[in-house]
Design a protein around this motif. Structure first.
Motif, PDB file in Angstrom:
ATOM      1  N   UNK A 118      43.195  25.869  33.875  1.00  0.00           N
ATOM      2  CA  UNK A 118      43.307  26.111  32.433  1.00  0.00           C
ATOM      3  C   UNK A 118      43.211  24.817  31.629  1.00  0.00           C
ATOM      4  N   UNK A 119      42.370  24.856  30.606  1.00  0.00           N
ATOM      5  CA  UNK A 119      42.224  23.714  29.727  1.00  0.00           C
ATOM      6  C   UNK A 119      41.292  22.637  30.228  1.00  0.00           C
ATOM      7  N   UNK A 120      40.779  22.769  31.461  1.00  0.00           N
ATOM      8  CA  UNK A 120      39.888  21.752  32.021  1.00  0.00           C
ATOM      9  C   UNK A 120      38.461  22.264  32.075  1.00  0.00           C
ATOM     10  N   UNK A 121      37.532  21.372  31.786  1.00  0.00           N
ATOM     11  CA  UNK A 121      36.112  21.739  31.824  1.00  0.00           C
ATOM     12  C   UNK A 121      35.675  21.985  33.267  1.00  0.00           C
ATOM     13  N   UNK A 122      34.933  23.045  33.479  1.00  0.00           N
ATOM     14  CA  UNK A 122      34.460  23.385  34.812  1.00  0.00           C
ATOM     15  C   UNK A 122      33.384  22.397  35.260  1.00  0.00           C
ATOM     16  N   UNK A 123      33.418  22.068  36.552  1.00  0.00           N
ATOM     17  CA  UNK A 123      32.457  21.136  37.139  1.00  0.00           C
ATOM     18  C   UNK A 123      31.626  21.851  38.199  1.00  0.00           C
ATOM     19  N   UNK A 124      30.548  21.217  38.601  1.00  0.00           N
ATOM     20  CA  UNK A 124      29.655  21.810  39.596  1.00  0.00           C
ATOM     21  C   UNK A 124      30.364  22.035  40.927  1.00  0.00           C
ATOM     22  N   UNK A 125      31.377  21.257  41.218  1.00  0.00           N
ATOM     23  CA  UNK A 125      32.104  21.388  42.485  1.00  0.00           C
ATOM     24  C   UNK A 125      33.147  22.500  42.466  1.00  0.00           C
ATOM     25  N   UNK A 126      33.434  23.079  41.301  1.00  0.00           N
ATOM     26  CA  UNK A 126      34.392  24.180  41.237  1.00  0.00           C
ATOM     27  C   UNK A 126      33.798  25.421  41.893  1.00  0.00           C
ATOM     28  N   UNK A 127      34.596  26.198  42.616  1.00  0.00           N
ATOM     29  CA  UNK A 127      34.066  27.370  43.317  1.00  0.00           C
ATOM     30  C   UNK A 127      33.851  28.553  42.377  1.00  0.00           C
ATOM     31  N   UNK A 128      33.079  29.535  42.802  1.00  0.00           N
ATOM     32  CA  UNK A 128      32.963  30.764  42.005  1.00  0.00           C
ATOM     33  C   UNK A 128      34.285  31.504  41.973  1.00  0.00           C
ATOM     34  N   UNK A 152      18.901  26.790  48.630  1.00  0.00           N
ATOM     35  CA  UNK A 152      19.411  27.591  47.516  1.00  0.00           C
ATOM     36  C   UNK A 152      19.853  26.688  46.372  1.00  0.00           C
ATOM     37  N   UNK A 153      19.400  27.029  45.183  1.00  0.00           N
ATOM     38  CA  UNK A 153      19.888  26.409  43.952  1.00  0.00           C
ATOM     39  C   UNK A 153      20.629  27.457  43.145  1.00  0.00           C
ATOM     40  N   UNK A 154      21.845  27.140  42.732  1.00  0.00           N
ATOM     41  CA  UNK A 154      22.627  28.007  41.855  1.00  0.00           C
ATOM     42  C   UNK A 154      22.645  27.367  40.475  1.00  0.00           C
ATOM     43  N   UNK A 155      22.144  28.088  39.474  1.00  0.00           N
ATOM     44  CA  UNK A 155      22.165  27.591  38.099  1.00  0.00           C
ATOM     45  C   UNK A 155      23.222  28.367  37.335  1.00  0.00           C
ATOM     46  N   UNK A 156      24.270  27.667  36.932  1.00  0.00           N
ATOM     47  CA  UNK A 156      25.334  28.293  36.146  1.00  0.00           C
ATOM     48  C   UNK A 156      25.018  28.136  34.663  1.00  0.00           C
ATOM     49  N   UNK A 157      24.897  29.270  33.989  1.00  0.00           N
ATOM     50  CA  UNK A 157      24.511  29.269  32.581  1.00  0.00           C
ATOM     51  C   UNK A 157      25.734  29.327  31.670  1.00  0.00           C
ATOM     52  N   UNK A 216      22.878  23.968  46.378  1.00  0.00           N
ATOM     53  CA  UNK A 216      23.111  22.991  45.324  1.00  0.00           C
ATOM     54  C   UNK A 216      23.425  23.730  44.039  1.00  0.00           C
ATOM     55  N   UNK A 217      24.519  23.359  43.388  1.00  0.00           N
ATOM     56  CA  UNK A 217      24.958  24.032  42.169  1.00  0.00           C
ATOM     57  C   UNK A 217      24.722  23.129  40.963  1.00  0.00           C
ATOM     58  N   UNK A 262      36.468  38.367  27.974  1.00  0.00           N
ATOM     59  CA  UNK A 262      35.869  37.027  27.894  1.00  0.00           C
ATOM     60  C   UNK A 262      36.044  36.390  26.519  1.00  0.00           C
ATOM     61  N   UNK A 263      36.302  37.198  25.474  1.00  0.00           N
ATOM     62  CA  UNK A 263      36.469  36.633  24.136  1.00  0.00           C
ATOM     63  C   UNK A 263      37.698  35.745  24.037  1.00  0.00           C
ATOM     64  N   UNK A 264      38.637  35.914  24.947  1.00  0.00           N
ATOM     65  CA  UNK A 264      39.838  35.082  24.958  1.00  0.00           C
ATOM     66  C   UNK A 264      39.790  34.004  26.032  1.00  0.00           C
ATOM     67  N   UNK A 265      38.702  33.953  26.803  1.00  0.00           N
ATOM     68  CA  UNK A 265      38.594  32.968  27.876  1.00  0.00           C
ATOM     69  C   UNK A 265      38.234  31.594  27.334  1.00  0.00           C
ATOM     70  N   UNK A 266      38.808  30.574  27.942  1.00  0.00           N
ATOM     71  CA  UNK A 266      38.442  29.191  27.647  1.00  0.00           C
ATOM     72  C   UNK A 266      37.447  28.764  28.714  1.00  0.00           C
ATOM     73  N   UNK A 267      36.181  28.565  28.322  1.00  0.00           N
ATOM     74  CA  UNK A 267      35.114  28.327  29.300  1.00  0.00           C
ATOM     75  C   UNK A 267      34.328  27.048  29.008  1.00  0.00           C
ATOM     76  N   UNK A 268      35.002  25.906  28.828  1.00  0.00           N
ATOM     77  CA  UNK A 268      34.254  24.662  28.674  1.00  0.00           C
ATOM     78  C   UNK A 268      33.682  24.220  30.019  1.00  0.00           C
ATOM     79  N   UNK A 269      32.648  23.407  30.000  1.00  0.00           N
ATOM     80  CA  UNK A 269      32.044  22.920  31.243  1.00  0.00           C
ATOM     81  C   UNK A 269      31.301  21.623  30.973  1.00  0.00           C
ATOM     82  N   UNK A 270      31.116  20.847  32.027  1.00  0.00           N
ATOM     83  CA  UNK A 270      30.373  19.592  31.934  1.00  0.00           C
ATOM     84  C   UNK A 270      29.180  19.626  32.881  1.00  0.00           C
TER      85      UNK A 270
END
Length: 296
Positions: A118-128, A152-157, A216-217, A262-270
């Protein structure tokens, strides 16, 4: 390279097919319609008529390809979201079943489907994430394909945007029109990551050309996070509607079960790792600028 693209005439697929062909690749695009067939032929792509729920069609389209980019997903009917998630897993399995070891499968995931503190930006190393509220499992399905030796390439949008569409924000626009208010949940401080359409298309292109062995994510993130209050305010201005806060317990009633969640989710990412790995630098305009310039 010979590349098969599902969702080839969709929001991202249209841009990507044009970009791949301009770079000299041979593209086969999946489409259900006469208009889609005409669109693909006009840019020099090979056409495969069919639907991404037709697994035999998918296997035929992917066989012999150097790479497959899977973009297709049914976002049109939220009442069928669970079925669409099931169809997605079956499609990834079918596509991967005919790719030879060393060939590439690119699958599409989302920042909102990523586990993060919570409160932290998601990174490529974070799991699904494993969530009943968001039943999609593209990354888990892709792992099984990679076990067979397929790259395999996973593109997170994030929220992919131009002045026509903006990911989940497009649904917020429709709900605001229907309810005659532009709403956010609580104080609206929760954030959604975002990226421009052209930046995202370029990332897929680079992923096709540069992804190596294993899984690769990548994070297709241009903006780390835009607050839902800021989004609601610019929508209210564009639509000429009042902007209101609604309590969390009323979110599902106002937005519907899925979007209420999802409207209440905090979904920042780097995307620092992605930018370095691919030599990708997002340069497009921000989400609020596109929303400000949209024709409401």
């Amino acid at each position: 390279m010979r590349i098969f693209v599902t969702g080839s005439t969709g929001f991202i697929g249209t841009e990507l097919v044009n970009e791949l062909i301009a770079a000299g690749h041979q593209v086969r695009g999946l489409t259900r319609s006469d208009a889609g067939e005409e669109q693909l032929k006009a840019v020099g792509a090979e056409v495969l008529r069919g639907d991404f729920t037709d697994l035999d069609c998918l296997r035929g389209g992917a066989k012999g390809m150097d790479a497959v980019v899977h973009l297709a997903f049914n976002h049109d009917d939220m009442a069928k979201f669970m079925q669409s998630a099931t169809d997605e897993i079956a499609a990834i399995e079918a596509l991967g079943s005919v790719l030879e070891p060393g060939k590439l499968l690119v699958v599409t995931s989302g920042i909102g489907m990523t586990a993060g503190a919570p409160g932290q930006a998601r990174k490529e190393t974070d799991p699904p994430a494993e969530s009943q509220a968001v039943p999609r499992r593209p990354e888990q399905a892709a792992q099984a394909v990679a076990a067979k030796g397929v790259h395999v390439a996973v593109v997170r949008l994030p929220q992919v945007h131009d002045t026509r569409k903006q990911g989940l924000v497009t649904w917020l626009v429709g709900i605001a029109r229907e309810k005659r208010v532009s709403a956010y949940v609580g104080d609206g401080a929760n954030r959604w990551a975002a990226a421009s359409l052209m930046d995202v298309s370029r990332l897929y292109h680079l992923a096709v050309e540069k992804t190596g062995a294993g899984v690769t994510t990548y994070h297709a993130v241009g903006e780390e996070g835009v607050s839902l209050r800021e989004i609601a305010e610019v929508l209210g201005k564009g639509l000429g509607l009042p902007v209101i806060s609604i309590p969390a317990e009323k979110a599902a009633e106002h937005f519907g079960p899925f979007l209420g969640h999802v409207s209440a989710m905090d979904m920042p990412a780097v995307s620092e790792w992605t930018q370095k790995a691919l030599g990708w630098k997002p340069t497009g305009v921000g989400l609020i600028e596109d929303l400000s310039n949209m024709k409401y």
